[in-house]
Enzyme design. Structure first.
Site, PDB file in Angstrom:
ATOM      1  N   HIS A  62       4.756  10.063   3.794  1.00  0.00           N
ATOM      2  CA  HIS A  62       5.800   8.550   3.234  1.00  0.00           C
ATOM      3  C   HIS A  62       6.875   9.339   2.948  1.00  0.00           C
ATOM      4  CE1 HIS A  62       2.412   6.126   4.225  1.00  0.00           C
ATOM      5  NE2 HIS A  62       3.079   5.639   5.842  1.00  0.00           N
ATOM      6  N   ASP A  64       9.334   7.679  -0.048  1.00  0.00           N
ATOM      7  CA  ASP A  64       9.082   7.628  -1.387  1.00  0.00           C
ATOM      8  C   ASP A  64       8.206   8.767  -1.938  1.00  0.00           C
ATOM      9  OD1 ASP A  64       6.627   6.599  -0.098  1.00  0.00           O
ATOM     10  OD2 ASP A  64       6.746   4.982  -1.554  1.00  0.00           O
ATOM     11  N   HIS A  65       7.835   9.484  -1.632  1.00  0.00           N
ATOM     12  CA  HIS A  65       6.894  10.433  -1.713  1.00  0.00           C
ATOM     13  C   HIS A  65       7.372  12.406  -1.956  1.00  0.00           C
ATOM     14  CE1 HIS A  65       3.594   8.114  -3.093  1.00  0.00           C
ATOM     15  NE2 HIS A  65       3.579   7.745  -2.241  1.00  0.00           N
TER      16      HIS A  65
HETATM   17 ZN   LIG Z   1       2.739   5.775   1.495  1.00  0.00          ZN
END
Ligand SMILES: [Zn+2]
Length: 301
Positions: A62, A64-65
């Site tokens: 994802h 945001d990581h």
């Molecule tokens: Zn996630």
């Protein structure tokens, strides 16, 4: 062991909050865990030298990581890096990063080594004399791992006073440090334990990024010193937490309690709430030792 939070908020970068990234200093290793957008800037702000980072662990794909990762890899090239960089993350991470580098005709001039993960069982993925790293399979919307970092026991420390009391020559000190017993001239054997101090107790850190509450998780986390556990929501949004495969602060605390960890660090907060203190209030109703991650905050354990 020192943990520096570069970012710990869910979803998108905002004026004053960053998505997930943190630096773990453990037994002289400096490890980057997750790499959301803004990680490079935060590394500079926290004065972490890029050249000291040799291992990066990415929990899942994802944005945001890991959206900060291509930029960081590219900057390391511009800084003239020559050392190997090891990236651990889900299968596909190599493809996505190398495609960007290929299209930009900006291959790294240093060895960039990917270690792609596919196992759904805990797996030892890194080990040297100082530490080991094992995956913590998590239950999220896409394939996700947390990581368990463990120090190895250090060498025993020489007790110079004890050695001098027995009249042991300095020439034997290295043997003592290596764990050997010493036989004196009179034939008496002095046990190594009497000539050394115990090494510091090895510490452990478990990073559990995005996951739905899962009672099975605590088994692998039994007795760790520090558990970072996501708490995207509060119990008032528990249905949303389950639907989006995230956890509430209370659920993080339940896992910490069941695993009997020493310290729980909360993070990955949804920005819908007025104050992150609310997460601590909720978690401490069942688990007392709760710390709140926040961007720029550092903890020594
Ligand atoms: Zn996630």
């Amino acid at each position: 062991m020192r943990l520096t939070i570069l970012g710990c908020y869910a979803a998108t970068p905002r004026t004053l909050t960053n998505p997930t990234a943190q630096v773990l200093e453990i037994n002289n290793h400096i490890i980057l865990i997750d790499c959301g957008e803004g990680t490079q800037v935060e590394l500079r702000r926290r004065k972490v030298k890029f050249s000291r980072i040799n291992y990066i662990f990415i929990s899942h794909l994802h944005g945001d990581h890991f959206f900060g990762l291509p930029g960081l890899i590219s900057t390391m090239r511009l800084l003239g890096r020559e050392k190997e960089l090891h990236v651990y993350g889900p299968k596909g991470i190599k493809e996505v990063i190398t495609l960007l580098l290929k299209l930009g005709d900006s291959w790294t001039n240093y060895p960039l080594l990917f270690h792609e993960l596919i196992s759904k069982e805990p797996e030892l993925v890194f080990e040297d004399k100082k530490i080991s790293v094992t995956t913590i399979p998590l239950n999220h919307r896409i394939y996700t791992n947390g990581f368990l970092f463990k120090e190895k026991e250090g060498k025993r420390k020489l007790n110079i006073d004890a050695a001098q009391n027995y009249g042991i020559d300095k020439a034997y000190y290295q043997n003592i440090k290596n764990g050997k017993d010493i036989t004196l001239d009179n034939g008496e054997t002095i046990r190594n334990k009497e000539l050394t101090f115990d090494p510091p107790k090895p510490k452990s850190y478990a990073f559990c990024s995005d996951t739905v509450y899962d009672t099975n998780l605590s088994e692998q986390l039994k007795g760790v010193d520090v558990l970072y556990h996501e708490s995207t929501f509060l119990e008032s949004e528990s249905e949303l937490a389950t639907k989006t495969k995230h956890s509430t602060a209370l659920q993080a605390a339940k896992t910490a309690k069941a695993a009997n960890v020493k310290t729980l660090v909360l993070g990955h907060y949804s920005t819908r709430y007025k104050s992150i203190e609310l997460f601590k209030e909720e978690a401490t109703t069942i688990f007392s030792n709760v710390l709140l991650a926040d961007d720029g905050r550092a903890f020594d354990f």
